[in-house]
Design a protein around this motif. Structure first.
Motif, mmCIF file in Angstrom:
data_model
loop_
_atom_site.group_PDB
_atom_site.id
_atom_site.type_symbol
_atom_site.label_atom_id
_atom_site.label_comp_id
_atom_site.label_asym_id
_atom_site.label_seq_id
_atom_site.Cartn_x
_atom_site.Cartn_y
_atom_site.Cartn_z
ATOM 1 N N CYS A 71 27.341 74.539 -31.588
ATOM 2 C CA CYS A 71 25.927 74.138 -31.545
ATOM 3 C C CYS A 71 25.273 74.528 -30.228
ATOM 4 N N GLU A 72 25.994 74.344 -29.142
ATOM 5 C CA GLU A 72 25.444 74.720 -27.840
ATOM 6 C C GLU A 72 25.180 76.225 -27.795
ATOM 7 N N ALA A 102 21.435 80.833 -27.987
ATOM 8 C CA ALA A 102 21.024 82.083 -28.631
ATOM 9 C C ALA A 102 19.592 81.982 -29.153
ATOM 10 N N MET A 103 19.240 80.853 -29.755
ATOM 11 C CA MET A 103 17.874 80.684 -30.255
ATOM 12 C C MET A 103 16.863 80.730 -29.119
ATOM 13 N N ASN A 104 17.231 80.189 -27.966
ATOM 14 C CA ASN A 104 16.341 80.248 -26.812
ATOM 15 C C ASN A 104 16.271 81.672 -26.260
ATOM 16 N N ASP A 105 17.416 82.324 -26.143
ATOM 17 C CA ASP A 105 17.463 83.688 -25.608
ATOM 18 C C ASP A 105 16.660 84.674 -26.452
ATOM 19 N N PRO A 129 11.632 77.585 -28.388
ATOM 20 C CA PRO A 129 11.390 77.434 -26.951
ATOM 21 C C PRO A 129 12.232 76.290 -26.390
ATOM 22 N N GLU A 130 12.412 76.312 -25.091
ATOM 23 C CA GLU A 130 13.198 75.282 -24.417
ATOM 24 C C GLU A 130 12.721 73.879 -24.776
ATOM 25 N N LYS A 131 11.414 73.688 -24.856
ATOM 26 C CA LYS A 131 10.850 72.377 -25.176
ATOM 27 C C LYS A 131 11.377 71.862 -26.519
ATOM 28 N N VAL A 140 20.338 74.634 -22.247
ATOM 29 C CA VAL A 140 19.262 75.619 -22.176
ATOM 30 C C VAL A 140 19.181 76.245 -20.792
ATOM 31 N N ARG A 141 20.273 76.174 -20.070
ATOM 32 C CA ARG A 141 20.412 76.813 -18.750
ATOM 33 C C ARG A 141 19.311 76.393 -17.778
ATOM 34 N N ARG A 142 18.992 75.136 -17.776
ATOM 35 C CA ARG A 142 18.020 74.636 -16.810
ATOM 36 C C ARG A 142 18.738 74.208 -15.546
#
Length: 77
Positions: free
Chosen positions: A16-17, A22-25, A30-32, A74-76
């Motif tokens: 899932c992570e 991947a969906m964000n990349d 979006p990250e939100k 999300v790599r924040r």
């Protein structure tokens, strides 16, 4: 059986992570939205009806909130 459940749960989390990353990349989500998904998942466990699985729900909520606070999914920073 607990080892299988731990292994399955860890695999599911990793999958899932990776999907969220991947969906964000690929600008699919979006990250939100990803943060919202994680918050909803944590809230579902925080607000689960009382019962035999109280400790499990609490632990899952802590884990998801840790991911949110640590920025892992999300790599924040």
């Amino acid at each position: 059986m607990p080892l299988y459940n731990d292994t399955a749960g860890t695999a599911a989390l990793a999958i899932c992570e990776s999907l969220l990353l991947a969906m964000n990349d690929h600008d699919i989500l979006p990250e939100k939205e990803i943060v919202g998904i994680l918050k909803d998942a944590a809230a579902a466990h925080e607000n689960a009806p009382a019962g035999d699985d109280d400790a499990l729900h609490a632990a899952v909520a802590v884990l998801i909130n840790g991911i949110l606070n640590g920025g892992n999914s999300v790599r924040r920073p």
